[in-house]
Design a protein around this motif. Sequence first.
Motif, short mmCIF file in Angstrom:
data_model
loop_
_atom_site.label_atom_id
_atom_site.label_comp_id
_atom_site.label_asym_id
_atom_site.label_seq_id
_atom_site.Cartn_x
_atom_site.Cartn_y
_atom_site.Cartn_z
N ALA A 191 41.81 40.33 45.85
CA ALA A 191 41.44 39.45 46.96
C ALA A 191 42.40 38.27 47.07
CB ALA A 191 40.01 38.94 46.76
N GLU A 192 42.83 37.74 45.93
CA GLU A 192 43.75 36.60 45.94
C GLU A 192 45.13 37.02 46.45
OE1 GLU A 192 45.50 33.17 42.91
OE2 GLU A 192 44.38 34.88 42.12
N ARG A 193 45.65 38.13 45.96
CA ARG A 193 46.98 38.57 46.38
C ARG A 193 47.01 38.92 47.87
NH1 ARG A 193 51.74 40.63 44.06
NH2 ARG A 193 51.16 39.24 42.36
N ALA A 194 45.92 39.48 48.36
CA ALA A 194 45.85 39.85 49.78
C ALA A 194 45.56 38.65 50.67
CB ALA A 194 44.77 40.90 49.99
N PHE A 198 41.79 41.93 54.95
CA PHE A 198 41.22 43.25 54.67
C PHE A 198 42.25 44.36 54.84
CE2 PHE A 198 39.17 47.17 55.97
CZ PHE A 198 38.28 47.37 54.92
N ARG A 199 43.17 44.21 55.80
CA ARG A 199 44.16 45.27 56.01
C ARG A 199 45.04 45.45 54.77
NH1 ARG A 199 44.88 42.39 61.05
NH2 ARG A 199 43.71 43.39 62.73
N LEU A 200 45.42 44.33 54.15
CA LEU A 200 46.22 44.43 52.94
C LEU A 200 45.42 45.02 51.80
CD1 LEU A 200 48.35 41.13 52.90
CD2 LEU A 200 48.99 43.41 53.69
N ASP A 221 42.66 49.60 35.79
CA ASP A 221 42.88 48.53 34.82
C ASP A 221 44.00 47.61 35.29
OD1 ASP A 221 45.27 49.89 34.30
OD2 ASP A 221 44.47 50.88 32.50
N ALA A 222 44.28 46.59 34.51
CA ALA A 222 45.27 45.58 34.90
C ALA A 222 46.66 46.17 35.06
CB ALA A 222 45.28 44.46 33.87
N SER A 223 47.03 47.13 34.20
CA SER A 223 48.37 47.71 34.29
C SER A 223 48.54 48.51 35.57
CB SER A 223 48.64 48.60 33.07
OG SER A 223 47.73 49.70 33.03
N MET A 224 47.51 49.22 35.99
CA MET A 224 47.58 49.95 37.26
C MET A 224 47.76 48.99 38.41
SD MET A 224 44.58 52.78 36.59
CE MET A 224 44.67 53.47 38.24
N LEU A 225 47.04 47.88 38.36
CA LEU A 225 47.13 46.90 39.44
C LEU A 225 48.50 46.22 39.44
CD1 LEU A 225 45.41 45.87 41.73
CD2 LEU A 225 44.51 44.10 40.22
N ASP A 226 49.05 45.96 38.25
CA ASP A 226 50.39 45.37 38.16
C ASP A 226 51.41 46.27 38.84
OD1 ASP A 226 49.46 43.16 36.79
OD2 ASP A 226 49.93 43.98 34.80
N THR A 227 51.27 47.56 38.65
CA THR A 227 52.18 48.53 39.26
C THR A 227 52.10 48.46 40.78
OG1 THR A 227 51.98 50.04 37.38
CG2 THR A 227 52.79 50.96 39.45
N ILE A 228 50.89 48.36 41.30
CA ILE A 228 50.70 48.27 42.75
C ILE A 228 51.28 46.97 43.30
CG2 ILE A 228 48.98 48.11 44.58
CD1 ILE A 228 49.43 50.91 43.32
N PHE A 229 51.03 45.88 42.59
CA PHE A 229 51.54 44.59 43.04
C PHE A 229 53.06 44.57 43.09
CE2 PHE A 229 47.62 41.87 41.67
CZ PHE A 229 46.93 42.38 42.77
N SER A 230 53.71 45.27 42.20
CA SER A 230 55.16 45.28 42.15
C SER A 230 55.79 46.21 43.18
CB SER A 230 55.64 45.68 40.75
OG SER A 230 55.27 47.03 40.46
N ALA A 231 54.94 47.01 43.85
CA ALA A 231 55.47 47.99 44.81
C ALA A 231 56.01 47.32 46.06
CB ALA A 231 54.37 48.99 45.17
N THR A 233 55.88 43.15 48.42
CA THR A 233 55.60 41.71 48.29
C THR A 233 54.15 41.37 48.60
OG1 THR A 233 56.26 41.28 50.58
CG2 THR A 233 57.97 41.12 48.89
N TRP A 234 53.52 42.14 49.50
CA TRP A 234 52.12 41.91 49.91
C TRP A 234 51.92 40.53 50.52
CZ3 TRP A 234 49.77 46.32 50.04
CH2 TRP A 234 50.04 47.31 49.09
#
Length: 237
Positions: A191-194, A198-200, A221-231, A233-234
């Motif tokens: 929620a914070e990164r987006a 809602f679209r993000l 988990d956190a590692s999966m989310l880290d991977t998505i965040f690095s894909a 800039t969001w």
Amino acid sequence: MREVIIPTDATARFNTAVDAVVDADKGASGFVLAYGQAGRGKSVAADQYHFQRGGAYVRVWEGWSQSAFLQRVLFEVRGKNGELPRSTANRSKQQIVELLERDRKPLFVDEADRLAISRIEDLRDIHEMTGVPIILIGEEGIFGLLSERRRIWSRVAHEVEFGPISPAEVALYAMQAAGLNIPPDQCARIAERAEGDFRLVRNMILLLEKTAKAAESFDVDASMLDTIFSARTWRRK
């Protein structure tokens, strides 16, 4: 990923506000103002209400003249029968009034912040003559537009703000749309990164679903989310 619409607090408040003006007598009806940043679910809520409970729905195009706007309103109020009207602005407005006097129903105007103030005055005329509820959906800039005319502000019966998506709503959407189990702390990160968009969030969940399928685990988990965040800039801007 499934296309789902989750219940939110803003949607519930929107439905309650529109119900109130729809159920009110002609003299007690008014405008509903639904506002918020892009991606906060305003249009989804309005479209859902319109689909389930009826009304006429107009999505504003940039630069519409008075004639073009009222022709589109007439087209939607009439029920999309036949071709787009080619009548003058005054004739279109008169026909809109005649139709709504016979069949009172709410008029939804999406992206209303793109309208010139004179078009809002056209809507006020229609409301004054028919008592139909007018639901204006737009970003925060609509406040500056409406503040130009006190006689319009006085007819706003309800204001509904669509704020940022909450971590709890992220969790619900992830489970219903993709079957993902995301812990509360990771939902808060999403929620914070987006930035509440809602679209993000939807795009993040789409990538998380692909990652989960590849990992054969739908517990995020956190590692999966880290991977998505690095894909990417969001960033919203």
